[in-house]
Write a protein that holds these residues in place. Sequence first.
Motif, PDB file in Angstrom:
ATOM      1  N   THR A   8     -25.554   5.851 -55.320  1.00 31.96           N
ATOM      2  CA  THR A   8     -25.732   6.068 -56.710  1.00 31.96           C
ATOM      3  C   THR A   8     -25.429   7.546 -56.901  1.00 31.96           C
ATOM      4  O   THR A   8     -26.098   8.433 -56.529  1.00 31.96           O
ATOM      5  CB  THR A   8     -26.820   5.402 -57.369  1.00 31.96           C
ATOM      6  OG1 THR A   8     -28.232   5.954 -56.718  1.00 31.96           O
ATOM      7  CG2 THR A   8     -26.674   4.080 -57.192  1.00 31.96           C
ATOM      8  N   ASP A  12     -31.707  10.124 -64.255  1.00 33.96           N
ATOM      9  CA  ASP A  12     -33.002   9.591 -63.967  1.00 33.96           C
ATOM     10  C   ASP A  12     -33.997  10.145 -65.111  1.00 33.96           C
ATOM     11  O   ASP A  12     -33.677  11.092 -65.537  1.00 33.96           O
ATOM     12  CB  ASP A  12     -33.547  10.318 -62.943  1.00 33.96           C
ATOM     13  CG  ASP A  12     -32.967   9.878 -61.291  1.00 33.96           C
ATOM     14  OD1 ASP A  12     -32.412   8.814 -61.635  1.00 33.96           O
ATOM     15  OD2 ASP A  12     -33.236  10.258 -60.419  1.00 33.96           O
ATOM     16  N   GLY A  26     -29.552  12.487 -61.091  1.00 38.83           N
ATOM     17  CA  GLY A  26     -30.282  11.855 -59.738  1.00 38.83           C
ATOM     18  C   GLY A  26     -29.394  10.839 -59.158  1.00 38.83           C
ATOM     19  O   GLY A  26     -27.943  11.135 -59.307  1.00 38.83           O
ATOM     20  N   SER A  28     -29.062   8.483 -55.247  1.00 38.67           N
ATOM     21  CA  SER A  28     -29.081   8.398 -53.895  1.00 38.67           C
ATOM     22  C   SER A  28     -28.040   9.355 -53.323  1.00 38.67           C
ATOM     23  O   SER A  28     -28.225  10.298 -52.538  1.00 38.67           O
ATOM     24  CB  SER A  28     -29.280   7.109 -53.245  1.00 38.67           C
ATOM     25  OG  SER A  28     -28.114   6.607 -53.503  1.00 38.67           O
ATOM     26  N   TYR A  31     -28.705  13.424 -54.463  1.00 39.45           N
ATOM     27  CA  TYR A  31     -29.488  14.000 -53.717  1.00 39.45           C
ATOM     28  C   TYR A  31     -29.196  14.255 -52.259  1.00 39.45           C
ATOM     29  O   TYR A  31     -29.330  15.322 -51.523  1.00 39.45           O
ATOM     30  CB  TYR A  31     -30.726  13.420 -53.755  1.00 39.45           C
ATOM     31  CG  TYR A  31     -31.748  13.548 -54.788  1.00 39.45           C
ATOM     32  CD1 TYR A  31     -32.418  14.582 -55.116  1.00 39.45           C
ATOM     33  CD2 TYR A  31     -31.817  12.644 -55.783  1.00 39.45           C
ATOM     34  CE1 TYR A  31     -33.075  15.010 -56.101  1.00 39.45           C
ATOM     35  CE2 TYR A  31     -32.626  12.846 -56.924  1.00 39.45           C
ATOM     36  CZ  TYR A  31     -33.242  14.122 -57.115  1.00 39.45           C
ATOM     37  OH  TYR A  31     -34.165  14.352 -58.164  1.00 39.45           O
ATOM     38  N   PHE A  80     -25.081   4.477 -63.466  1.00 41.97           N
ATOM     39  CA  PHE A  80     -26.436   4.093 -63.057  1.00 41.97           C
ATOM     40  C   PHE A  80     -27.634   4.982 -63.708  1.00 41.97           C
ATOM     41  O   PHE A  80     -27.525   6.090 -63.842  1.00 41.97           O
ATOM     42  CB  PHE A  80     -26.462   4.131 -61.402  1.00 41.97           C
ATOM     43  CG  PHE A  80     -27.680   3.762 -60.727  1.00 41.97           C
ATOM     44  CD1 PHE A  80     -28.103   2.495 -60.339  1.00 41.97           C
ATOM     45  CD2 PHE A  80     -28.882   4.946 -60.486  1.00 41.97           C
ATOM     46  CE1 PHE A  80     -29.110   2.217 -59.761  1.00 41.97           C
ATOM     47  CE2 PHE A  80     -29.900   4.491 -59.774  1.00 41.97           C
ATOM     48  CZ  PHE A  80     -30.224   3.153 -59.569  1.00 41.97           C
ATOM     49  N   ASN A 124     -28.808   4.615 -50.728  1.00 45.12           N
ATOM     50  CA  ASN A 124     -29.209   3.232 -51.665  1.00 45.12           C
ATOM     51  C   ASN A 124     -28.099   2.939 -52.446  1.00 45.12           C
ATOM     52  O   ASN A 124     -27.596   3.904 -53.447  1.00 45.12           O
ATOM     53  CB  ASN A 124     -30.411   3.948 -52.132  1.00 45.12           C
ATOM     54  CG  ASN A 124     -31.458   2.989 -51.423  1.00 45.12           C
ATOM     55  OD1 ASN A 124     -31.269   1.755 -51.331  1.00 45.12           O
ATOM     56  ND2 ASN A 124     -32.571   3.669 -50.876  1.00 45.12           N
ATOM     57  N   MET A 148     -33.588   0.032 -49.982  1.00 47.64           N
ATOM     58  CA  MET A 148     -34.978   0.047 -50.563  1.00 47.64           C
ATOM     59  C   MET A 148     -35.329  -1.370 -51.190  1.00 47.64           C
ATOM     60  O   MET A 148     -34.190  -2.311 -51.192  1.00 47.64           O
ATOM     61  CB  MET A 148     -35.023   1.201 -51.596  1.00 47.64           C
ATOM     62  CG  MET A 148     -33.981   0.900 -52.764  1.00 47.64           C
ATOM     63  SD  MET A 148     -33.985   2.506 -53.817  1.00 47.64           S
ATOM     64  CE  MET A 148     -35.618   2.772 -54.553  1.00 47.64           C
ATOM     65  N   LEU A 150     -35.277  -2.962 -54.000  1.00 45.13           N
ATOM     66  CA  LEU A 150     -34.476  -4.009 -54.873  1.00 45.13           C
ATOM     67  C   LEU A 150     -33.497  -4.593 -54.055  1.00 45.13           C
ATOM     68  O   LEU A 150     -33.211  -5.804 -54.067  1.00 45.13           O
ATOM     69  CB  LEU A 150     -33.882  -2.905 -55.836  1.00 45.13           C
ATOM     70  CG  LEU A 150     -32.837  -3.564 -56.883  1.00 45.13           C
ATOM     71  CD1 LEU A 150     -33.672  -4.444 -57.627  1.00 45.13           C
ATOM     72  CD2 LEU A 150     -31.975  -2.767 -57.436  1.00 45.13           C
ATOM     73  N   TRP A 151     -32.857  -3.864 -53.049  1.00 46.36           N
ATOM     74  CA  TRP A 151     -31.822  -4.678 -52.487  1.00 46.36           C
ATOM     75  C   TRP A 151     -32.320  -5.637 -51.280  1.00 46.36           C
ATOM     76  O   TRP A 151     -31.647  -6.557 -51.169  1.00 46.36           O
ATOM     77  CB  TRP A 151     -30.890  -3.569 -51.624  1.00 46.36           C
ATOM     78  CG  TRP A 151     -30.336  -2.488 -52.379  1.00 46.36           C
ATOM     79  CD1 TRP A 151     -30.836  -1.164 -52.509  1.00 46.36           C
ATOM     80  CD2 TRP A 151     -29.721  -2.612 -53.953  1.00 46.36           C
ATOM     81  NE1 TRP A 151     -30.374  -0.637 -53.491  1.00 46.36           N
ATOM     82  CE2 TRP A 151     -29.643  -1.266 -54.491  1.00 46.36           C
ATOM     83  CE3 TRP A 151     -29.193  -3.867 -54.496  1.00 46.36           C
ATOM     84  CZ2 TRP A 151     -28.804  -1.172 -55.698  1.00 46.36           C
ATOM     85  CZ3 TRP A 151     -28.315  -3.791 -55.677  1.00 46.36           C
ATOM     86  CH2 TRP A 151     -28.221  -2.379 -56.225  1.00 46.36           C
ATOM     87  N   PRO A 233     -41.474  14.154 -56.407  1.00 46.55           N
ATOM     88  CA  PRO A 233     -41.018  13.596 -55.066  1.00 46.55           C
ATOM     89  C   PRO A 233     -39.762  12.966 -55.060  1.00 46.55           C
ATOM     90  O   PRO A 233     -39.225  12.541 -54.096  1.00 46.55           O
ATOM     91  CB  PRO A 233     -42.130  12.691 -54.649  1.00 46.55           C
ATOM     92  CG  PRO A 233     -43.577  12.860 -55.702  1.00 46.55           C
ATOM     93  CD  PRO A 233     -42.828  13.383 -56.751  1.00 46.55           C
ATOM     94  N   THR A 234     -39.266  12.582 -56.254  1.00 46.01           N
ATOM     95  CA  THR A 234     -37.913  11.874 -56.460  1.00 46.01           C
ATOM     96  C   THR A 234     -36.765  12.384 -55.802  1.00 46.01           C
ATOM     97  O   THR A 234     -36.427  13.671 -55.611  1.00 46.01           O
ATOM     98  CB  THR A 234     -37.383  11.664 -57.927  1.00 46.01           C
ATOM     99  OG1 THR A 234     -38.557  11.029 -58.610  1.00 46.01           O
ATOM    100  CG2 THR A 234     -36.145  10.793 -57.907  1.00 46.01           C
TER     101      THR A 234
END
Length: 304
Positions: A8, A12, A26, A28, A31, A80, A124, A148, A150-151, A233-234
Amino acid sequence: MSLIVTGTIGIDTVHTPTGKAEGVPGGSCAYFAAAASFQTPVRIVAAVGGDWPAEHRTILESFDNVCLAGLETRPDSKTFAWGGRYLDDMNQRETLYTHLGVVEEDPPAVPEKYRDSEYVFLANTHPGVQAHLLSHFPDRKLAVADTMDLWINIARSELVSLLGQLDGLALNYEEAEQLTDTRNPVTAARKILEMGPTFVTVKKGEHGAILVHQDGVAVLPAYPAELEHVVDPTGAGDSFAGGFMGYLASTGKTDFRSIQTALAWGTVIASFTIESFGLNRLREITRADIDERMRKFQAAARVG
Ligand code: AMP
């Protein structure tokens, strides 16, 4: 060797005990790519909507080694978006909302010139999108995915089918428990190996990570950060994966000992990400900063 990632690209909003960041870059993939780019060029395959801020593009473009040729903009779709809140000790996070937007649509296209990618990371996103990307690289050298809660909840069967095609899976402790119904992380990882991968990394936040590989088991502490340096920590998990895959792609290796070393690079790069909101800290640092912290980490983690 060439590294490619799908996942994604998100907008965020993050609440921490001391502050809030609204509408920051943000996702996945973002980052991961930023973190990996310190070691090797990285290609992104992802989609954003018409609402994706131009400023977020400028931020991603500011990372020298990040190639955005596979980033699709869909003007009539939504990017997203994710919101999360951390509790007092920063070890626990609750998701406030997840707006899937483009992730619910057709997977992004893979540019022809990316087809020679050898190291594939499925950050993710929906396991169906992850499997779609993977199908473009039959001759890959290494394929690793993250997942994660959700999935695991909404797309478990697609995730299990993806596992059969992977070399490695990265997930955190709670997710390993959720996927296998097993509390012990080593036993949980072994159960995941039975589903297909050659190795599993189980991340335990400030307690470090465990690598369970067909050829052995390795443990690694987290970088010993003082609480006042932990701002947000994101993205720690995605940055960990970026540092990890960036190291492997830059060395061309895939063996157990190299994967163990890769864990350390992932840990060190993630330790920078959490020092600020969004991609801010990764934008400030250089490879020399990472190398210096790696030396400190090696000294701190030395056994015998
Ligand atoms: P991490 O802290 O490493 O777990 O990653 C946080 C990032 O993942 C945030 O920037 C979010 O935008 C993104 N994210 C949150 N939930 C999901 C999800 N279900 N799938 C993909 N990315 C997500």
